[in-house]
Design a protein around this motif. Sequence first.
Motif, short mmCIF file in Angstrom:
data_model
loop_
_atom_site.label_atom_id
_atom_site.label_comp_id
_atom_site.label_asym_id
_atom_site.label_seq_id
_atom_site.Cartn_x
_atom_site.Cartn_y
_atom_site.Cartn_z
N LEU A 48 -4.61 6.95 2.95
CA LEU A 48 -4.40 6.29 1.71
C LEU A 48 -4.67 7.19 0.42
N ALA B 204 0.84 -0.97 -0.03
CA ALA B 204 0.08 0.27 -0.03
C ALA B 204 0.98 1.26 -0.02
N TYR C 282 -1.53 7.93 -2.34
CA TYR C 282 -2.09 7.91 -3.82
C TYR C 282 -1.91 9.11 -4.54
N LEU D 132 -2.99 -0.47 -6.12
CA LEU D 132 -4.00 -1.39 -5.50
C LEU D 132 -5.18 -1.64 -6.39
N LEU E 251 -5.06 -4.60 3.74
CA LEU E 251 -4.22 -3.55 4.09
C LEU E 251 -4.35 -3.06 5.43
#
Length: 391
Positions: free
Chosen positions: A257, A188, A261, A193, A205
Motif C-alpha cells: 500500500l 486501492a 501511494y 483512500l 481493501l
Amino acid sequence: MSEKKRIVYMDHAATTPVDPRVVEAMLPYFTEKFGNASSIYSLGREARQAIEEARRTVAEILHAKPEEIIFTSCGSESDNLAIRGVAFAQRHRGKGNHIITSPIEHHAVGHTVEQLEKYFGFEVTYVPVDKYGVVDPDDVGRAIRDDTILITIMYANNEVGTIEPIAEIGKIARKKGIPFHTDAVQAAGALSLNVDELNVDLMSLSGHKFYAPKGIGILYVRKGTPLLPMQTGGGHEQNRRAGTENVPYIVGIATALKIAYEEFESNNSHVKRLRDKLIQGILERIPDVYLTGHPTNRLPNNASFVFKNAEGESILLGLDLKGVCASSGSACTSGSLEPSHVLLAMGIPPEDAHGSVRLTLGRDNTEEDVDYVLEVLPPIVQRLRAMSPFS
Ligand code: PLP
C-alpha cells in the motif's frame, strides 16, 4: 526449438503479481522473525512491532487512526465483517433492520446482503444505477428510512471501472447517523483512500489487487462504529477479529500500500495512457463494439467493452491462444454462463452482456503490449462473428 510464448497480462482487476519489494519485506517474518505476536518474549514482541508498524503505515495512507485498522484474510472477509458486523450490532441495539446497497456490488457484498435478507429478516433496498453504472446520491437519500442501519455502496466497480460518488453518499449517511461502508477493493492504488474526505465509516481493501499477496485484507472501521465480531476466539485485532495474526502478509500488505501511494502519480498516468490507447484502438479497429462503464469517471486501468454478436468467453479463449490474459467480468463470475449482474443493472441487454470483455492494465504493461492486443484482437472477433448464426 519453439520460441517461448509471449504472455500479455491484462487482468489486473482479477489479481496482480506480488511486487518483489513486498516479497523482500515479508521474507524475514516467515523464518527468523517467526514469532507469535501475542508472545511476551522478544521474538513475539518483534512480530507485534511489525504488525503495529504496518497498522500505522496503513492508517497514515487512509488518514485514519491505527486502532481503526483491522487486518483480515481477504477483501471478501472485510466486506462480510463490515456488513454482518454492523447489521447485527445495530439490530442488537434496536436500531432497525434496513440496509441500502446497489445492484452492481461485488458478490462479497451482494451475496452477504442477500443472505441477511433471506435468512435473518433484514430488509434491503437496491438503489438503481444509470447506464454508466453510477449511483445517484439523491436516490440513496430517498431510500433512507427510520430503521435504516447500514448503507454499503462500492467505491469503484470491478467489471466496468465506474467510480461512485462516495463522498456525497457518505455526507448524506453521516447527516442521518447511518454507518456507511464502501468496498474499495478496486480503488486501492488508483484513487484517494482518505476516509475523512470520503465520509466513510467502514472501508474494505484486498492486498492482491495492489501487488501484495492473495489472502490478506484490511477493514477500516471508524471509531465509535458499532461492529459485532464475526469470528470469535482470542482478543486479536482489539477483539474484532480473532485469529493469530498473519505477520508476513500484514507486513506485505502495508508495504504494498505504501509503494502504491508513493508511486501513485507515475503508475496511474502510465496505465491511463495505455488504457486510452487501448480503448481508442479497439473502438477504431473493430465495428459494433462499445465501451461499458463511465466514459471518463472510471478507474485509470480499466478498459471494458461489449462486442456485439460475439461471445465474451470465446473472445477470451482466442486471446488466451495468443497469450493474452483478460476477463469477461469479475474473476469469480467468468466461467458462469449467466450474464453479468452489473451489466444487466446498467440496462445492457442480455444478448450484449454475453459479449463483454474486460482488459485491466498494470504497472508492468508496455506500449508494445497494447499494440500486440490491438493486432491480435480484431481477427479473433471477426472470426467469431463469421461463425455466429446471429451475424
Ligand atoms: N470486492 C471487489 C470489488 C473485488 O473486485 C473483489 C475481488 O475480485 C473482492 C471484493 C474480493 O476480494 P478477495 O478476492 O480478496 O476476497
